[in-house]
Design an enzyme around this catalytic site. Sequence first.
Site, mmCIF file in Angstrom:
data_model
loop_
_atom_site.group_PDB
_atom_site.id
_atom_site.type_symbol
_atom_site.label_atom_id
_atom_site.label_comp_id
_atom_site.label_asym_id
_atom_site.label_seq_id
_atom_site.Cartn_x
_atom_site.Cartn_y
_atom_site.Cartn_z
ATOM 1 N N GLY A 1 0.818 -1.205 0.000
ATOM 2 C CA GLY A 1 0.000 0.000 0.000
ATOM 3 C C GLY A 1 0.853 1.256 0.000
ATOM 4 N N ASN B 1 1.459 3.349 -2.225
ATOM 5 C CA ASN B 1 1.087 4.368 -3.212
ATOM 6 C C ASN B 1 0.170 5.449 -2.656
ATOM 7 O OD1 ASN B 1 -0.828 2.010 -3.255
ATOM 8 N ND2 ASN B 1 -2.037 3.455 -4.446
ATOM 9 N N GLY C 1 -1.667 7.390 1.217
ATOM 10 C CA GLY C 1 -1.809 7.490 2.661
ATOM 11 C C GLY C 1 -0.496 7.357 3.410
ATOM 12 N N ILE C 2 -0.563 6.736 4.588
ATOM 13 C CA ILE C 2 0.632 6.557 5.410
ATOM 14 C C ILE C 2 1.691 5.762 4.653
ATOM 15 C CG2 ILE C 2 1.513 5.443 7.504
ATOM 16 C CD1 ILE C 2 -1.165 6.176 8.834
ATOM 17 N N GLY C 3 1.258 4.755 3.900
ATOM 18 C CA GLY C 3 2.206 3.936 3.155
ATOM 19 C C GLY C 3 3.037 4.746 2.186
ATOM 20 N N TYR D 1 -13.130 -3.446 11.363
ATOM 21 C CA TYR D 1 -11.829 -2.898 10.964
ATOM 22 C C TYR D 1 -10.850 -2.965 12.142
ATOM 23 C CZ TYR D 1 -8.130 0.436 9.977
ATOM 24 O OH TYR D 1 -6.898 1.012 9.830
ATOM 25 N N SER E 1 -3.038 -0.287 14.493
ATOM 26 C CA SER E 1 -3.895 0.895 14.564
ATOM 27 C C SER E 1 -4.300 1.145 16.002
ATOM 28 C CB SER E 1 -5.151 0.692 13.714
ATOM 29 O OG SER E 1 -6.090 1.725 13.929
#
Length: 316
Positions: free
Chosen positions: A27, A29, A31-33, A181, A156
Amino acid sequence: MSSTSSTPSWNVQRLPRADGRVFLVTGGNVGIGYFVAEQLSASGATIVLGSRSPARAEAAMASIRARVPGSQVRAIRLDLADLSSLQTAVQALEVDRLDAVVHNAGVALDDPPRQETGDGHELMFGTNHLGHFALTHWLMPLLSAAPAARVVTMGSFAAKSERLDLDDLQSLKDYAPKRTYGRSKLAQMYFGLELDRRLRAVDSGVQSVMVHPGGALDSLTPSRPPIHVRTTGARLSAVPAALLVQGKHAGAWSAVRAVLDPAVRGGQLWGPRIFGLRGEPRCEPVWNHLADSSVAARLWDATRDLTGADLSSLCE
């Protein structure tokens, strides 16, 4: 699992060099990633973005190259919801060793109805937890070939208040998006701790570290167009929140330190320094419910059965 912080000289703006090493960010590409990948690229390492979307991966790579001159970044197509595709994704790395993987990619749904992956698993649990477990299975030979590899699992803060229902891991009986989630992220963190226990039991050179980003908001995140664009209105409206939480660029700091800091140890949990919500990363005590190794072991066995990935044989 000490809560003692490592070297106080760590500076998020001056990272140690990691030339010649290879890091995979799932991931990476968005957000946090994305910020994990951007910051790690400044270390001189080769960064591989794992992304479902080739177009988004291209945009992320262009942004990193524009901001980090000389960065070495490339991408592979990675769909954690499709377990049958993961072996091919790992082969696409085309490396003989992997120095770290950051298990960051994830799905977060806000509204019903419950959705499933193509394999028939609840979408968030199937992507966030099962996908990363199976990916680690295929990555382990490459990680074991590195001198001191790390598996860094992005948990998280939402997992802190959740508890797993081991009899309903797929939320078939009791589905609520936010709770499901949080439980999927909790499962990831249990996996990270159990993986470290099993690696240490066989004196493996691979270490497994847990991190979380605290409170990371888009409205406090600097723009990286076209990946993320923050309007002036959003920036101004978020000023009060900055007293308690931070942007996604800062949410990346714990994972970056877990990859690069030689003082970080397997089995540790790293998060923001101020109330676990904002600030530079520190090692914090493992949350009480995460320390229950019996839950972690039962989850491990259930995950092995659901994915068909027998990581135990690779942790030897």
